[in-house]
Motif scaffolding. Structure first.
Motif, PDB file in Angstrom:
ATOM      1  N   ARG A  49       0.823  -1.207   0.000  1.00 25.46           N
ATOM      2  CA  ARG A  49       0.000   0.000   0.000  1.00 25.46           C
ATOM      3  C   ARG A  49       0.866   1.271   0.000  1.00 25.46           C
ATOM      4  O   ARG A  49       0.428   2.327  -0.458  1.00 25.46           O
ATOM      5  CB  ARG A  49      -0.903  -0.010   1.228  1.00 25.46           C
ATOM      6  CG  ARG A  49      -2.010  -1.058   1.164  1.00 25.46           C
ATOM      7  CD  ARG A  49      -3.060  -0.656   0.144  1.00 25.46           C
ATOM      8  NE  ARG A  49      -4.137  -1.619   0.041  1.00 25.46           N
ATOM      9  CZ  ARG A  49      -5.216  -1.604   0.793  1.00 25.46           C
ATOM     10  NH1 ARG A  49      -5.341  -0.697   1.748  1.00 25.46           N
ATOM     11  NH2 ARG A  49      -6.158  -2.502   0.613  1.00 25.46           N
ATOM     12  N   ARG A  50       2.079   1.163   0.520  1.00 27.31           N
ATOM     13  CA  ARG A  50       2.939   2.350   0.637  1.00 27.31           C
ATOM     14  C   ARG A  50       4.094   2.324  -0.357  1.00 27.31           C
ATOM     15  O   ARG A  50       5.129   2.950  -0.144  1.00 27.31           O
ATOM     16  CB  ARG A  50       3.473   2.436   2.062  1.00 27.31           C
ATOM     17  CG  ARG A  50       2.359   2.578   3.088  1.00 27.31           C
ATOM     18  CD  ARG A  50       2.827   2.452   4.505  1.00 27.31           C
ATOM     19  NE  ARG A  50       3.755   3.506   4.880  1.00 27.31           N
ATOM     20  CZ  ARG A  50       4.253   3.655   6.113  1.00 27.31           C
ATOM     21  NH1 ARG A  50       3.876   2.824   7.072  1.00 27.31           N
ATOM     22  NH2 ARG A  50       5.090   4.633   6.383  1.00 27.31           N
ATOM     23  N   THR A  51       3.913   1.583  -1.449  1.00 27.35           N
ATOM     24  CA  THR A  51       4.984   1.475  -2.439  1.00 27.35           C
ATOM     25  C   THR A  51       5.371   2.843  -3.003  1.00 27.35           C
ATOM     26  O   THR A  51       6.558   3.182  -3.104  1.00 27.35           O
ATOM     27  CB  THR A  51       4.550   0.532  -3.582  1.00 27.35           C
ATOM     28  OG1 THR A  51       4.299  -0.758  -3.044  1.00 27.35           O
ATOM     29  CG2 THR A  51       5.628   0.448  -4.649  1.00 27.35           C
ATOM     30  N   SER A  52       4.377   3.636  -3.380  1.00 22.94           N
ATOM     31  CA  SER A  52       4.678   4.944  -3.967  1.00 22.94           C
ATOM     32  C   SER A  52       5.401   5.844  -2.969  1.00 22.94           C
ATOM     33  O   SER A  52       6.362   6.538  -3.301  1.00 22.94           O
ATOM     34  CB  SER A  52       3.388   5.617  -4.438  1.00 22.94           C
ATOM     35  OG  SER A  52       2.731   4.813  -5.400  1.00 22.94           O
ATOM     36  N   GLU A  53       4.946   5.832  -1.722  1.00 19.44           N
ATOM     37  CA  GLU A  53       5.573   6.658  -0.683  1.00 19.44           C
ATOM     38  C   GLU A  53       7.027   6.267  -0.470  1.00 19.44           C
ATOM     39  O   GLU A  53       7.925   7.131  -0.420  1.00 19.44           O
ATOM     40  CB  GLU A  53       4.791   6.501   0.613  1.00 19.44           C
ATOM     41  CG  GLU A  53       5.465   7.135   1.829  1.00 19.44           C
ATOM     42  CD  GLU A  53       4.835   6.659   3.124  1.00 19.44           C
ATOM     43  OE1 GLU A  53       5.461   6.892   4.173  1.00 19.44           O
ATOM     44  OE2 GLU A  53       3.749   6.070   3.095  1.00 19.44           O
ATOM     45  N   THR A 106       8.981   4.556  -2.527  1.00 13.22           N
ATOM     46  CA  THR A 106       9.763   4.819  -3.744  1.00 13.22           C
ATOM     47  C   THR A 106      10.186   6.279  -3.808  1.00 13.22           C
ATOM     48  O   THR A 106      11.334   6.617  -4.162  1.00 13.22           O
ATOM     49  CB  THR A 106       8.934   4.452  -4.977  1.00 13.22           C
ATOM     50  OG1 THR A 106       8.582   3.066  -4.910  1.00 13.22           O
ATOM     51  CG2 THR A 106       9.716   4.706  -6.248  1.00 13.22           C
ATOM     52  N   LEU A 107       9.269   7.171  -3.429  1.00 10.41           N
ATOM     53  CA  LEU A 107       9.593   8.591  -3.423  1.00 10.41           C
ATOM     54  C   LEU A 107      10.670   8.906  -2.384  1.00 10.41           C
ATOM     55  O   LEU A 107      11.597   9.694  -2.646  1.00 10.41           O
ATOM     56  CB  LEU A 107       8.326   9.404  -3.135  1.00 10.41           C
ATOM     57  CG  LEU A 107       8.480  10.930  -3.090  1.00 10.41           C
ATOM     58  CD1 LEU A 107       8.982  11.453  -4.439  1.00 10.41           C
ATOM     59  CD2 LEU A 107       7.164  11.589  -2.718  1.00 10.41           C
ATOM     60  N   LEU A 108      10.578   8.302  -1.203  1.00 10.91           N
ATOM     61  CA  LEU A 108      11.595   8.529  -0.170  1.00 10.91           C
ATOM     62  C   LEU A 108      12.973   8.067  -0.637  1.00 10.91           C
ATOM     63  O   LEU A 108      13.984   8.738  -0.403  1.00 10.91           O
ATOM     64  CB  LEU A 108      11.205   7.797   1.118  1.00 10.91           C
ATOM     65  CG  LEU A 108      10.036   8.395   1.916  1.00 10.91           C
ATOM     66  CD1 LEU A 108       9.692   7.484   3.096  1.00 10.91           C
ATOM     67  CD2 LEU A 108      10.389   9.785   2.412  1.00 10.91           C
ATOM     68  N   ARG A 109      13.020   6.904  -1.292  1.00 11.41           N
ATOM     69  CA  ARG A 109      14.314   6.430  -1.789  1.00 11.41           C
ATOM     70  C   ARG A 109      14.840   7.329  -2.889  1.00 11.41           C
ATOM     71  O   ARG A 109      16.059   7.609  -2.960  1.00 11.41           O
ATOM     72  CB  ARG A 109      14.143   4.997  -2.320  1.00 11.41           C
ATOM     73  CG  ARG A 109      14.020   3.965  -1.232  1.00 11.41           C
ATOM     74  CD  ARG A 109      15.342   3.729  -0.520  1.00 11.41           C
ATOM     75  NE  ARG A 109      16.266   2.976  -1.331  1.00 11.41           N
ATOM     76  CZ  ARG A 109      17.578   3.022  -1.246  1.00 11.41           C
ATOM     77  NH1 ARG A 109      18.145   3.853  -0.375  1.00 11.41           N
ATOM     78  NH2 ARG A 109      18.377   2.298  -2.026  1.00 11.41           N
ATOM     79  N   ALA A 110      13.938   7.817  -3.755  1.00 14.71           N
ATOM     80  CA  ALA A 110      14.383   8.682  -4.842  1.00 14.71           C
ATOM     81  C   ALA A 110      14.917  10.008  -4.321  1.00 14.71           C
ATOM     82  O   ALA A 110      15.770  10.639  -4.956  1.00 14.71           O
ATOM     83  CB  ALA A 110      13.238   8.930  -5.826  1.00 14.71           C
ATOM     84  N   THR A 131      17.059  -1.054  -4.261  1.00 15.37           N
ATOM     85  CA  THR A 131      17.604  -0.202  -5.328  1.00 15.37           C
ATOM     86  C   THR A 131      16.631   0.946  -5.566  1.00 15.37           C
ATOM     87  O   THR A 131      15.416   0.793  -5.434  1.00 15.37           O
ATOM     88  CB  THR A 131      17.795  -0.998  -6.635  1.00 15.37           C
ATOM     89  OG1 THR A 131      16.542  -1.541  -7.038  1.00 15.37           O
ATOM     90  CG2 THR A 131      18.794  -2.130  -6.424  1.00 15.37           C
ATOM     91  N   VAL A 132      17.206   2.085  -5.961  1.00 16.56           N
ATOM     92  CA  VAL A 132      16.388   3.272  -6.207  1.00 16.56           C
ATOM     93  C   VAL A 132      15.744   3.161  -7.578  1.00 16.56           C
ATOM     94  O   VAL A 132      16.423   2.941  -8.590  1.00 16.56           O
ATOM     95  CB  VAL A 132      17.245   4.552  -6.125  1.00 16.56           C
ATOM     96  CG1 VAL A 132      16.389   5.789  -6.400  1.00 16.56           C
ATOM     97  CG2 VAL A 132      17.920   4.651  -4.780  1.00 16.56           C
ATOM     98  N   ARG A 133      14.374   3.261  -7.595  1.00 10.19           N
ATOM     99  CA  ARG A 133      13.632   3.174  -8.853  1.00 10.19           C
ATOM    100  C   ARG A 133      12.612   4.293  -8.904  1.00 10.19           C
ATOM    101  O   ARG A 133      12.075   4.708  -7.866  1.00 10.19           O
ATOM    102  CB  ARG A 133      12.918   1.830  -8.966  1.00 10.19           C
ATOM    103  CG  ARG A 133      13.857   0.646  -9.103  1.00 10.19           C
ATOM    104  CD  ARG A 133      13.096  -0.656  -9.105  1.00 10.19           C
ATOM    105  NE  ARG A 133      12.424  -0.879  -7.825  1.00 10.19           N
ATOM    106  CZ  ARG A 133      11.675  -1.945  -7.563  1.00 10.19           C
ATOM    107  NH1 ARG A 133      11.491  -2.857  -8.501  1.00 10.19           N
ATOM    108  NH2 ARG A 133      11.102  -2.070  -6.384  1.00 10.19           N
TER     109      ARG A 133
END
Length: 910
Positions: free
Chosen positions: A360-364, A366-370, A438-440
């Protein structure tokens, strides 16, 4: 990530998603409660089982019998030679003996006794005692006992208690007898009994009163039953030898020194009853060591120092403890199977909950890693926000387990609840760190059809396959009766895991095969549902693993419970031979069969004449049964015990009666006509058929003949068939108002079956097993719900889009149901198949005798082998499919109520 946050991370996240936090708290609370309650429940029923085993054993077997020489007063300042037998001196010596008993064994001082008694039977053969009853011309014999605490265990009925202070030179003493002894031997207050003395002068014992035992079945009285009830004892074991009365005389405490000059070899004794409330199963090894030390170790040496060099300690308590140990060791592996299965399913559900939160928090994330967030930093924050919810919930669950499940240890419950808290706290951060290592900027498709297992996964699966094969081989080779370890107990779980991994690999194939013809169909719902099922996330192994493990455990558990019920039913049948039986050593009264037939619930009564102990040509003994062929054939057909045909039993072979025999008797008699002696007359028989068992004597060797050919035809046994028998009315019809020792006995099959689960060890283990299987089923349903919830937002958006393109509500409902069915049907079929395979593979190594029966030699042979229970396979599988379809239909209905505008928001990427 900024070093200084505008608001604390944890508080912000909890306020943003309070529903998810509350659901996690409930899940952790429930799981921690079950994890904490399980070891405490096991400890509880094992403790209760041990106490029941000791308390229900015959007192003469469980007590510690200490016997030693009578003490001699060596103090030259005290001229009284019996001073050491005075009450205060005896009590002081008894306290020293109790202190010498090694821990953890403790004495129940309320039911223990000490004193001085005659080790041999003392004959009252004086001419002055000719008034005593002599049923077959032999004078009575007595056990003379000066027993402690008599006033605490008996109530005075008539006369008075002994008060005279006797010594070794007075040759007189005072005693009381029980009311039953007074009636049988015709003694009363004032009567005088003379017994031989050591120096030739008889000891005169005056009866001062009669008493009635307060708890006649307790250890104080049951250790020496003759003190309570007189007995008619034969001179020798030969059946025709005469009998004499054997009774007890209870001397007063101050009369104990008079026994120093009495015959019968007086001895100092202590009958020490074990304190069962102080026992627990963790002390079992210590208890066995204590008993061994008392029988022939350091504790016995200490007692000999206190009492005398000839002191002995005898008991059957070690056999009672060994019997309990044997039953517990056969039960524990069976219970461990359900425990491992439930623990595995619960662990998978906790991991799935973490995976759902991470998805559910994939987008969140991913943004933090980016934006530069580090994996350790993200993992620490996720662990902190989960711990704030999980740790208090786990502590509360542990507290509830401690409050509701009494009697167990705290340590194992604390470790189990801590493990639940640890898994709950780490599931989300570990899953998130693995997915975002990994950052995606965008996520790749991870369809179940497209995913390809890695080499590491292949190696792990092969390792699990080897472990599962080893566990199955070990269990089949060793059997649960020989104990277990974690690998053996986890065999059904490992089978379920292997099946889940195999099904995940095979799952894409039928989807691909079905999608091609579905694409050529006129409608779009079928093709869309199959395409959607194939685009399910590739990590679908966890829900499938949970479902297959739960279904395998449920099928295996249901088969175990069915086998237990079958074993108890068979053991009860082997005991009674019918729904009820009436036995008598003498011929039954005329007309009793007709009166029994009129009792409520009785459908049919079969009469039989049974002669036990008939000698065969080889010298072995067997029971000879005479019955009406037609009635007995119907009885065997009803019970299934050695079904026979009436014509076979009624046929004649010259002068010989046709006979049906057990295998051993048939081998002894051979094929031709043989003559045997039955109850004083000769009978010629010829064996025409062989049966393993027969209702009249289901647990012994037998020879069955037509009652018309017997010399004595009066029945001694009635075998009753019927349902819902009125046990009270049946006993009232059979037993006379004034029962005697030779009155007929009544056995009810239903009562016998209930007695087989009388032990708390068995009933408690069965309860824990059933609860574990039920909990595993609940977690499996939750795993299915979590798997469906993971894709619920995407399915809702898809349904909303299709509704704007003309999809009807009925078609939408069909689409979601058909999308959910492939995985549910796969899990149901795979679970049923795996449960059947696990039961068949493990059946040779599973011993149900300990769990099913009361571990007595008479019922141990009735233990049923583990067999597949069809209902345990079908019902859980059908429930899985029904639940999946119900959830999908509910989601379709809820989405249609919300409307398309609510689901289709600008910028939504679902």
């Amino acid at each position: 990530m900024s070093a200084k946050a505008v608001a604390p991370w944890v508080r912000t996240r909890l306020r943003t998603a309070p529903g998810a936090a509350g659901a996690l708290a409930v899940l952790v609370l429930l799981t921690a409660y079950l994890a904490g309650a399980l070891p405490r429940g096991i400890d509880g029923y094992e403790d209760r089982g041990l106490r029941h085993a000791v308390a229900s054993a015959a007192p003469e077997n469980s007590v510690l019998r200490l016997a030693g020489p009578t003490p001699v007063n060596s103090d030259p300042k005290d001229p009284d030679p019996g001073a050491a037998l005075r009450p205060r001196a005896m009590e002081r010596a008894y306290r020293e003996q109790l202190a010498a008993i090694p821990a953890p064994l403790r004495a129940d001082t309320g039911q223990s006794a000490y004193g001085v008694r005659t080790a041999e039977k003392v004959v009252a053969g004086s001419p002055l005692d000719s008034w005593l009853p002599r049923p077959e011309g032999l004078p009575p014999r007595f056990l003379i006992d000066s027993r402690s605490s008599l006033t605490d265990h008996a109530r005075l009925v008539s006369g008075r208690l002994p008060t005279m202070k006797a010594d070794s030179t007075s040759h007189t003493a005072e005693a009381v007898v029980t009311a039953t002894t007074a009636r049988a031997l015709r003694v009363s207050p004032g009567s005088v009994v003379h017994v031989p003395g050591a120096g030739g002068e008889p000891l005169a014992i005056r009866i001062t009163g009669t008493v009635r035992p307060l708890l006649p079945e307790a250890s104080y009285w049951a250790t020496q039953p003759v003190l309570r009830d007189p007995q008619l004892v034969p001179v020798s074991p030969k059946p025709d030898d005469p009998h004499y009365w054997y009774a007890g005389l209870l001397l007063g405490a101050d009369s104990a020194p008079a026994l120093l000059e009495a015959g019968g070899r007086p001895e100092l004794y202590a009958d020490i009853a074990p304190a069962t409330p102080a026992m627990n199963a963790r002390q079992l090894d210590g208890l066995a060591t204590s008993v061994a030390s008392l029988e022939g170790g350091p504790a016995l040496a200490e007692l000999r120092r206190l009492v005398g060099p000839g002191t002995t300690v005898s008991t059957e308590l070690d056999a009672v403890l060994a019997g309990y140990t044997s039953v517990r060791e056969s039960i524990t592996p069976v219970v461990a199977v359900a425990t491992f299965g439930t623990a595995t399913v619960a662990g998978v559900v906790l991991l799935m909950a973490g995976g759902l939160a991470a998805a559910r928090r994939t987008s969140e994330l991913t943004l933090l890693r980016a934006r530069g967030g580090s994996l350790p930093g993200i993992g620490a924050r996720l662990a902190a926000e989960t711990a704030v919810v999980a740790v208090p919930a786990a502590a509360l669950g542990l507290g509830l387990a401690v409050l509701t499940v009494r009697g167990g240890r705290l340590g194992p419950a604390l470790l189990a609840s801590a493990a639940v808290a640890a898994v709950s706290c780490l599931a989300l951060p570990v899953r998130a760190m693995a997915a975002h290592r990994t950052v995606r900027t965008a996520t790749d498709r991870d369809d179940l059809v497209r995913v390809r297992p890695s080499r590491r996964r292949t190696v792990a699966e092969l390792t699990l396959l080897v472990l599962a094969a080893g566990a199955v081989y070990a269990l089949r080779r060793r059997s649960t009766a020989a104990g277990s370890d974690s690998l053996v107990s986890s065999a059904p779980v490992l089978i379920g895991v292997i099946a889940a991994l195999v099904l995940v690999r095979l799952y894409p194939l039928p989807l691909r095969w079905a999608a091609r013809p579905a694409a050529r169909l006129r409608g779009t719902v079928g093709f869309l549902s199959l395409a959607r099922a194939g685009r399910a996330p590739g990590g679908g192994v966890l829900p499938l693993l949970a479902l297959l493990t739960a279904l395998t455990t449920a099928a295996f558990g249901g088969s175990v419970l069915a086998g237990v019920a079958d074993a108890r039913e068979r053991a009860a049948l082997y005991t009674t031979g019918a729904d009820a039986r009436i036995d008598s050593v003498m011929p039954l009264p005329a007309g009793l069969a007709d009166r029994v037939a009129r009792v409520g619930g009785v459908a049919r009564v079969t009469a039989a004449r049974i002669e036990y102990g008939v000698e065969l040509p080889s010298g072995d003994k067997a029971a000879v049964i005479g019955a009406d062929p037609a009635a007995y054939a119907r009885l065997t057909a009803d019970t299934g015990l050695g079904t026979i045909r009436a014509d076979d039993l009624s046929a004649r072979h010259g002068r010989a009666l046709a006979a049906i025999a057990s295998p051993k008797v048939a081998a002894d008699l051979g094929r031709g006509a043989r003559e045997i002696r039955v109850a004083g007359y000769r009978l010629t028989v010829q064996v025409v058929a062989v049966r393993e068992r027969t209702p009249a004597v289901p647990r012994s060797d037998f020879l069955l003949v037509d009652a018309a050919g017997l010399g004595a035809r009066e029945p001694t046994t009635l075998l009753v068939a019927g349902t819902d028998l009125d046990a009270k009315a049946l006993r009232g019809t059979v037993t006379p108002a004034r029962a005697t020792a030779q009155a007929p006995t009544v056995q009810i099959r239903a009562e016998t079956r209930r007695r087989l689960i009388d032990s708390p060890l068995q009933s408690g283990a069965e309860g824990v097993y059933g609860a574990a299987v039920a909990a595993g089923g609940g977690y499996a349903a939750l795993a299915l719900l979590l798997a469906l919830l993971r894709g619920a937002p995407e399915r809702s958006a898809l349904l909303a889009r299709l509704r704007t393109m003309g999809l009807t509500r009925r078609q939408g409902r069909r689409l979601l149901i058909l999308e959910a069915l492939p995985q549910a049907v796969l899990a149901a079929l795979g679970g049923a198949l795996t449960g059947w395979a696990a039961t068949e593979l493990l059946a040779p190594g599973v011993d149900l005798a300990g769990l099913a029966l009361a571990a007595s030699p008479s019922t141990a042979t009735a233990a049923s082998a583990l067999r597949t229970d069809p209902m345990s396979l079908l019902v859980p599988a059908v429930c899985v499919v029904a639940l999946a379809a119900g959830v999908a239909a509910t989601q379709a209905w809820w989405t249609s109520r919300r409307g398309s505008v609510t689901e289709l928001r600008a910028g939504d990427t679902r």
